[in-house]
Write an enzyme that holds these catalytic residues in place. Structure first.
Site, PDB file in Angstrom:
ATOM      1  N   MET A 155       1.369  -6.337  -1.127  1.00  0.00           N
ATOM      2  CA  MET A 155       0.612  -5.230  -1.326  1.00  0.00           C
ATOM      3  C   MET A 155       1.014  -4.997  -3.011  1.00  0.00           C
ATOM      4  SD  MET A 155       3.371  -2.222   0.074  1.00  0.00           S
ATOM      5  CE  MET A 155       2.202  -0.914  -0.370  1.00  0.00           C
ATOM      6  N   ALA A 209       2.839  -2.778  -5.526  1.00  0.00           N
ATOM      7  CA  ALA A 209       3.833  -1.399  -5.569  1.00  0.00           C
ATOM      8  C   ALA A 209       5.038  -1.573  -6.353  1.00  0.00           C
ATOM      9  CB  ALA A 209       4.062  -1.075  -4.058  1.00  0.00           C
ATOM     10  N   PHE A 215       9.503  -5.095  -6.410  1.00  0.00           N
ATOM     11  CA  PHE A 215       8.141  -5.228  -6.947  1.00  0.00           C
ATOM     12  C   PHE A 215       7.388  -5.894  -5.842  1.00  0.00           C
ATOM     13  CE2 PHE A 215       8.775  -4.808 -11.884  1.00  0.00           C
ATOM     14  CZ  PHE A 215       8.840  -3.662 -11.592  1.00  0.00           C
ATOM     15  N   GLU A 216       6.350  -5.160  -5.404  1.00  0.00           N
ATOM     16  CA  GLU A 216       5.186  -5.879  -4.546  1.00  0.00           C
ATOM     17  C   GLU A 216       3.832  -6.401  -5.531  1.00  0.00           C
ATOM     18  OE1 GLU A 216       5.193  -6.411  -1.369  1.00  0.00           O
ATOM     19  OE2 GLU A 216       6.897  -5.874  -0.488  1.00  0.00           O
ATOM     20  N   ILE A 217       3.761  -7.588  -5.670  1.00  0.00           N
ATOM     21  CA  ILE A 217       2.659  -7.810  -6.628  1.00  0.00           C
ATOM     22  C   ILE A 217       1.250  -8.375  -6.164  1.00  0.00           C
ATOM     23  CG2 ILE A 217       4.718  -8.670  -7.975  1.00  0.00           C
ATOM     24  CD1 ILE A 217       3.711 -11.506  -7.500  1.00  0.00           C
TER      25      ILE A 217
END
Length: 429
Positions: free
Chosen positions: A227, A229, A298-300
């Protein structure tokens, strides 16, 4: 006539099993293979990093760390960026520790690691944006990059296990840390979230723990995909920490989200934003035990339209245009993170004012252009609710099919029994 009934029962059984298979989703959609013309293999990525280190030995160095436990071995490569080493004692610099590729299936994260190392050494621009004003800030940083934390798991993915996130012996490295280790939620999936036999049972987690102890980072980022986020602690409960440190972390993430992502990323605790709690994670350990002032996850990237079976597409861009956009966007995000993080560390007096006296901030107008805004949190939660509803409907449908099949079987068996009895009466003396 009686000989036809076994064939009828066999047909009914085959039909019921086929319908149940469809309802259970066992007839899966085609899986997208690794885009090998876009992505490096693990070996080629490491070769390129080693060549980069050799070209910039005044700024980069590389360590290989190996360990084993109960017959299982792991090897991690740690790249250290230390700009203008001779000008400043390392003890006065800000320490940043970045980990990529903790889950084997998230190939895009290691590609960001590689590009970031290029940005720190050779690339004066990112997607046309001049980053030369960042040069002064880099003089105050020591950055350690772990490009592929889960090398053994990555190999499994390259061999065809595209949905595997675990290490080489089936343990989720982001469940193998000691904070709230081993707790299992109602939706616990032993395949996805195996925490290991004990905290730090896995060599990869042992190496990362020792690295955090020796390096003592001020900023930690665990980089994942699935995702978009920006998360802070906690993962194992639906809250964020209290106090000034939590305020500083949230301020960093909100400013990064506003400046660079146009408020399109989810921001908050992992446990409160993802929709499930995760126990034994690295980021929670970094905050609670290692006392890192600013630990983040971190969701990149994530393709929300991809099938749950199509893992490569779900966790990684599959075309070159999207690949380049994601890599460039997150490299710039890291530079802005460094700036925002250092500003807040200075304000909190965690680092001295003198450490940043030569700091020239990046202009506040640097944002990515043409970033597609994500759905609002309300829309996202609505979709999650619909998905849960569909799961319940599929469950009820499977139960309906099973009960229907059992009733049909009992009915056919009863008819067969009655006919056999009638046939027996016909030939009795």
């Amino acid at each position: 006539m009686s000989a036809a009934y076994p064939r009828l029962l066999l047909c009914l059984l085959t039909l019921a099993l086929a319908l149940a298979g469809v309802a259970a989703g066992k007839i899966s959609a085609p899986r997208t293979p690794i885009s090998r013309d876009i992505y490096h293999s693990s070996d080629s990525l490491l070769r390129e990093i080693k060549a980069l280190v050799a070209r910039h030995s005044s700024k980069l160095s590389m360590d290989t760390i190996k360990t084993s436990n109960k017959g299982y071995s792991a090897e991690l490569f740690v790249v250290t960026f230390n700009h203008v080493k001779e000008r400043m004692d390392n003890g006065s610099k800000v320490h940043i520790l970045l980990s990529f590729g903790q889950h084997g299936r998230e190939l895009i994260t290691s590609e960001v690691a590689l590009r970031l190392l290029y940005v720190l050494t050779e690339k004066p621009k990112i997607a046309g944006v001049d980053i030369s004003s960042f040069e002064k800030l880099l003089e105050n940083l020591v950055i350690k990059v772990v490009p592929m934390e889960n090398m053994n798991g990555r190999k499994r993915v390259e061999e065809g296990e595209l949905c595997d996130r675990r290490n080489g012996r089936g343990v989720d490295l982001n469940r193998n840390w000691s904070v709230d280790w081993g707790k299992k939620e109602k939706d616990y999936d032993p395949y996805e979230e195996n925490p290991g036999i004990a905290p730090f049972s896995e060599p990869e987690a042992q190496i990362m723990r020792e690295l955090s102890r020796s390096f003592k980072p001020h900023i930690w980022v665990n980089v994942h995909s699935g995702m978009e986020a920006l998360f802070m602690p906690y993962d194992h409960k639906n809250t964020t920490p209290n106090g000034a440190s939590a305020h500083s972390m949230r301020s960093v993430l909100e400013n990064l989200n506003r400046r660079h992502f146009q408020d399109s990323c989810l921001v908050g605790s992992g446990g409160g934003s993802v929709g499930y709690l995760a126990h034994g994670t690295t980021t929670d350990y970094m905050y609670d035990i290692a006392k890192v002032p600013m630990p983040f996850t971190f969701e990149i990237y994530g393709d929300e339209k991809a099938s749950s079976d199509d893992c490569f597409k779900m966790f990684n861009p599959v075309d070159k245009k999207t690949f380049d956009r994601v890599v460039n966007k997150w490299c710039m995000a890291f530079l802005i993170l460094f700036e925002e993080g250092l500003r807040n560390l200075r304000d909190a007096q965690i680092v001295s004012q003198g450490t940043l006296e030569n700091w020239v901030p990046i202009g506040g107008d640097i944002v990515e252009i043409n970033v597609e805004r994500k759905s609002s949190i309300r829309e996202r939660r609505k979709l999650e609710g619909l998905d849960l509803g569909m799961q319940e409907l599929r469950t009820y449908f499977r139960l309906f099919l099973l009960s229907t099949f059992l009733l049909m079987f009992m009915f056919c068996a009863r008819i067969s029994k009655n006919r056999n009895r009638d046939s027996g009466n016909l030939f009795d003396p």
